[in-house]
Design a protein around this motif. Sequence first.
Motif, PDB file in Angstrom:
ATOM      1  N   ASP A  74       0.832  -1.217   0.000  1.00  0.00           N
ATOM      2  CA  ASP A  74       0.000   0.000   0.000  1.00  0.00           C
ATOM      3  C   ASP A  74       0.867   1.269   0.000  1.00  0.00           C
ATOM      4  O   ASP A  74       0.327   2.369  -0.083  1.00  0.00           O
ATOM      5  CB  ASP A  74      -0.930  -0.029   1.229  1.00  0.00           C
ATOM      6  N   ASP A 107      -1.616   4.764   0.738  1.00  0.00           N
ATOM      7  CA  ASP A 107      -1.170   5.586   1.870  1.00  0.00           C
ATOM      8  C   ASP A 107      -0.487   4.750   2.947  1.00  0.00           C
ATOM      9  O   ASP A 107      -0.277   5.221   4.072  1.00  0.00           O
ATOM     10  CB  ASP A 107      -2.352   6.387   2.456  1.00  0.00           C
ATOM     11  N   ASP A 167      -1.257   2.039   4.801  1.00  0.00           N
ATOM     12  CA  ASP A 167      -1.889   1.625   6.067  1.00  0.00           C
ATOM     13  C   ASP A 167      -2.654   0.308   5.957  1.00  0.00           C
ATOM     14  O   ASP A 167      -3.315  -0.101   6.911  1.00  0.00           O
ATOM     15  CB  ASP A 167      -2.825   2.730   6.587  1.00  0.00           C
ATOM     16  N   HIS A 168      -2.604  -0.352   4.816  1.00  0.00           N
ATOM     17  CA  HIS A 168      -3.490  -1.504   4.627  1.00  0.00           C
ATOM     18  C   HIS A 168      -3.225  -2.634   5.624  1.00  0.00           C
ATOM     19  O   HIS A 168      -4.169  -3.232   6.156  1.00  0.00           O
ATOM     20  CB  HIS A 168      -3.422  -2.025   3.187  1.00  0.00           C
TER      21      HIS A 168
HETATM   22 MG    MG Z   1      -4.402   2.470   2.488  1.00  0.00          MG
END
Ligand code: MG
Length: 204
Positions: free
Chosen positions: A30, A35, A37-38
């Motif tokens: 990700d 961004d 944060d996955h």
């Molecule tokens: Mg994300």
Amino acid sequence: MEMHVQDAIQWFQKTNEKIQQNKDYLTSLDQPIGDGDHGINMARGFQEVEKKLKGAEYTVVSDVLKDVAMTLMSKVGGASGPLFGTAFLKMSMATKGAATIDIATLAKGLEAATEGIKQRGKATEQEKTMIDVWSPVAYHVKEATSIQSEVLKEVAKQAMDNTKDMMATKGRGAYFKEKSIGHIDAGAASTYYIFEALAETLKN
Ligand code: MG
Ligand code: ADP
Ligand code: MG
């Protein structure tokens, strides 16, 4: 193939195990086209799922799926929470009341889940999202006469790998346009773990 309540619980325990083990990997996917944060989102969500399932008693698989859905919707930040939540909620509705799930019911559930993600995400196949794993897996199960663990796993893995060459047109990846090509989609990867866990559960 028959999925009982205990199998469904095991499915999500195994999923949680895989998500925790691959948390950093999912986050790294990700990073270039999202961004970053996955992994964090999914690890938080599935930790809560495991906790929720441990503390409850179930008589039907659809109630397990409903609790999974509700937990993911409320605990996972980001786009993926409501999308996975919708998937399992639709799957719960499509399998409602069945004490055990046979292959036809599973197929119905996966189809409903895929449709749910498409509607909620206003997206379809080939847009480099989780749909690109959900959809081929749902189709495979619909066409299959029996579940073969290794085949199911391979279908999901191939589908995940195929997202690498796609250009994202939905989600954060879409901001990167052509630059999104060459990376596996993070949500496709976590969907792969979900189905790898399902394949391993149904093997036993
Ligand atoms: Mg994300
Ligand atoms: P966010 O993008 O809000 O940070 P996550 O990183 O947790 O959320 O999840 C991103 C994943 O969600 C993507 O990799 C993709 O698979 C999936 N996704 C994002 N938008 C959509 C959409 N509109 N339809 C289907 N899946 C989507
Ligand atoms: Mg985010």
